[in-house]
Design a protein around this motif. Structure first.
Motif, PDB file in Angstrom:
ATOM      1  N   ALA A 147     -27.626  22.484  -9.006  1.00 15.48           N
ATOM      2  CA  ALA A 147     -27.763  23.252 -10.250  1.00 15.48           C
ATOM      3  C   ALA A 147     -29.218  23.581 -10.546  1.00 15.48           C
ATOM      4  O   ALA A 147     -29.555  24.730 -10.894  1.00 15.48           O
ATOM      5  CB  ALA A 147     -27.140  22.478 -11.409  1.00 15.48           C
ATOM      6  N   ALA A 148     -30.104  22.588 -10.409  1.00  9.25           N
ATOM      7  CA  ALA A 148     -31.515  22.835 -10.707  1.00  9.25           C
ATOM      8  C   ALA A 148     -32.113  23.856  -9.742  1.00  9.25           C
ATOM      9  O   ALA A 148     -32.892  24.728 -10.146  1.00  9.25           O
ATOM     10  CB  ALA A 148     -32.299  21.531 -10.649  1.00  9.25           C
ATOM     11  N   HIS A 151     -31.038  27.354 -10.790  1.00  9.31           N
ATOM     12  CA  HIS A 151     -31.772  27.889 -11.941  1.00  9.31           C
ATOM     13  C   HIS A 151     -33.206  28.244 -11.561  1.00  9.31           C
ATOM     14  O   HIS A 151     -33.761  29.243 -12.058  1.00  9.31           O
ATOM     15  CB  HIS A 151     -31.731  26.890 -13.089  1.00  9.31           C
ATOM     16  CG  HIS A 151     -30.368  26.750 -13.699  1.00  9.31           C
ATOM     17  ND1 HIS A 151     -29.759  27.762 -14.398  1.00  9.31           N
ATOM     18  CD2 HIS A 151     -29.483  25.724 -13.678  1.00  9.31           C
ATOM     19  CE1 HIS A 151     -28.571  27.370 -14.807  1.00  9.31           C
ATOM     20  NE2 HIS A 151     -28.366  26.138 -14.378  1.00  9.31           N
ATOM     21  N   SER A 152     -33.812  27.467 -10.671  1.00  6.03           N
ATOM     22  CA  SER A 152     -35.149  27.800 -10.197  1.00  6.03           C
ATOM     23  C   SER A 152     -35.126  29.111  -9.414  1.00  6.03           C
ATOM     24  O   SER A 152     -36.020  29.958  -9.558  1.00  6.03           O
ATOM     25  CB  SER A 152     -35.688  26.665  -9.324  1.00  6.03           C
ATOM     26  OG  SER A 152     -36.945  26.990  -8.791  1.00  6.03           O
ATOM     27  N   ARG A 154     -33.163  31.560  -9.816  1.00  8.26           N
ATOM     28  CA  ARG A 154     -33.014  32.686 -10.741  1.00  8.26           C
ATOM     29  C   ARG A 154     -34.388  33.231 -11.153  1.00  8.26           C
ATOM     30  O   ARG A 154     -34.586  34.438 -11.298  1.00  8.26           O
ATOM     31  CB  ARG A 154     -32.235  32.241 -11.980  1.00  8.26           C
ATOM     32  CG  ARG A 154     -31.916  33.397 -12.954  1.00  8.26           C
ATOM     33  CD  ARG A 154     -31.535  32.866 -14.339  1.00  8.26           C
ATOM     34  NE  ARG A 154     -30.425  31.951 -14.282  1.00  8.26           N
ATOM     35  CZ  ARG A 154     -29.151  32.324 -14.297  1.00  8.26           C
ATOM     36  NH1 ARG A 154     -28.840  33.607 -14.348  1.00  8.26           N
ATOM     37  NH2 ARG A 154     -28.186  31.419 -14.267  1.00  8.26           N
ATOM     38  N   GLU A 155     -35.354  32.316 -11.308  1.00  7.49           N
ATOM     39  CA  GLU A 155     -36.688  32.718 -11.754  1.00  7.49           C
ATOM     40  C   GLU A 155     -37.589  33.144 -10.600  1.00  7.49           C
ATOM     41  O   GLU A 155     -38.386  34.071 -10.742  1.00  7.49           O
ATOM     42  CB  GLU A 155     -37.346  31.544 -12.501  1.00  7.49           C
ATOM     43  CG  GLU A 155     -36.584  31.061 -13.711  1.00  7.49           C
ATOM     44  CD  GLU A 155     -36.397  32.141 -14.756  1.00  7.49           C
ATOM     45  OE1 GLU A 155     -37.339  32.945 -14.951  1.00  7.49           O
ATOM     46  OE2 GLU A 155     -35.307  32.189 -15.371  1.00  7.49           O
ATOM     47  N   LEU A 215     -26.143  34.860  -8.615  1.00  9.74           N
ATOM     48  CA  LEU A 215     -27.178  35.292  -9.561  1.00  9.74           C
ATOM     49  C   LEU A 215     -27.313  36.801  -9.652  1.00  9.74           C
ATOM     50  O   LEU A 215     -27.938  37.318 -10.576  1.00  9.74           O
ATOM     51  CB  LEU A 215     -28.524  34.682  -9.163  1.00  9.74           C
ATOM     52  CG  LEU A 215     -28.614  33.159  -9.221  1.00  9.74           C
ATOM     53  CD1 LEU A 215     -29.949  32.688  -8.641  1.00  9.74           C
ATOM     54  CD2 LEU A 215     -28.443  32.648 -10.644  1.00  9.74           C
ATOM     55  N   ALA A 284     -24.148  28.596 -13.088  1.00  9.73           N
ATOM     56  CA  ALA A 284     -25.104  29.681 -13.287  1.00  9.73           C
ATOM     57  C   ALA A 284     -25.261  30.088 -14.750  1.00  9.73           C
ATOM     58  O   ALA A 284     -26.158  30.860 -15.079  1.00  9.73           O
ATOM     59  CB  ALA A 284     -24.692  30.911 -12.467  1.00  9.73           C
TER      60      ALA A 284
END
Length: 285
Positions: A147-148, A151-152, A154-155, A215, A284
């Protein structure tokens, strides 16, 4: 006689309780044991019995167990004290004369190079030495563990790792919970060691591709050396010990520690394991 879930307030434990209920196990035969009063209240609302249990408090463990119970010991999360905590629960199980103890171990515990394995190997040894009928549920990797990283990505548009072409046969916690509940609620599992993992072992390149799909943006896999990986994690704000640990896990993946796929998980759960994409989509949001 009850089915006692030690660690029921954790993410896996709550799902096991839910699965037992969905399989028709009467709520009054289930004891959800854990530390979180809030989570215990939520489980109590489902009609199950609850017990406040702390692996560091032998008296609380003693009070939760009775002769003939089936006990699921979900491994503790306190890495520094885990072996002592496991010993406390196992000793209480012996005193109570439980009928069957099940333990959530790690995939291929006795042969894996996985940095997490020694505590689980010790727990298995303690349980074997207890003389109690046992079943080892050797869990592989959870898809939710990424999960982490999702999310990373995504950026940054990047999945950073040092696993090389190593593969991971991950599955969702719900998949593992379904298999565990099946073992808890059916006969004939004493003495068995189940190697639980997903149906497909994927590479980090496949993971990056799945990230891209979930994403809706390109994500590339940046494969680096373990030393480079650790340094990058430290630069991102992690302490040196945690960064080194995570890089070591990727090194274990490169060695094949999480690639084993036996089919045990799908067979026990009664369905195929959740595909990688489907497991990632809920993460997500």
């Amino acid at each position: 006689m009850s089915i006692v879930i030690a660690g029921a307030t954790g993410q896996l434990g709550r799902l096991v309780v839910k699965e037992l209920l969905s399989r028709g196990v009467p709520a009054d035969r289930i004891v959800a044991a854990g530390r979180s009063a809030e989570q215990l209240a939520e489980l109590s609302a489902r009609g199950v019995n609850t017990a406040t249990v702390d692996y560091n408090d032998p008296a609380s463990v003693n009070a939760a167990l009775n002769e003939g119970d089936t006990l699921l010991l979900i491994s503790g999360s306190d890495v520094q004290n885990r072996t002592t905590q496991h010993q406390t629960v196992i000793d209480a199980a012996v005193r109570a004369k439980v009928g069957h103890i099940l333990y959530t171990s790690v995939l291929a515990a006795d042969t894996t190079p996985l940095v997490l394995a020694p505590d689980h190997v010790k727990a298995e040894e303690l349980i074997r030495a207890s003389g109690l009928p046992f079943t080892f549920l050797r869990n592989g990797w959870y898809t939710e563990n990424y999960a982490a990283a999702l999310h990373s990505a995504r950026e940054t548009g990047t999945l950073l790792g040092s696993a090389g072409e190593g593969r991971v046969a991950s599955a969702t916690r719900a998949d593992y919970a379904a298999a565990i509940a099946a073992v808890l609620s059916t006969a004939g599992h004493e003495g068995h060691v189940y190697e639980l993992s997903g149906d497909h072992a994927w590479t980090y390149q496949e993971l990056a591709s799945a990230f891209s799909t979930v994403l809706g943006r390109p994500v590339r896999y940046a494969s680096v050396s373990p030393a480079e990986h650790a340094l990058a994690l430290e630069a991102a704000g992690l302490d040196a010990a945690t960064a080194g640990f995570l890089a070591a896990l990727d090194g274990n993946i490169q060695q094949g520690a999480l690639a084993l796929s036996t089919g045990d998980l799908a067979r026990l759960a009664g369905r195929p394991t959740t595909p990688l994409l489907d497991g990632l989509r809920p993460l997500a949001g």
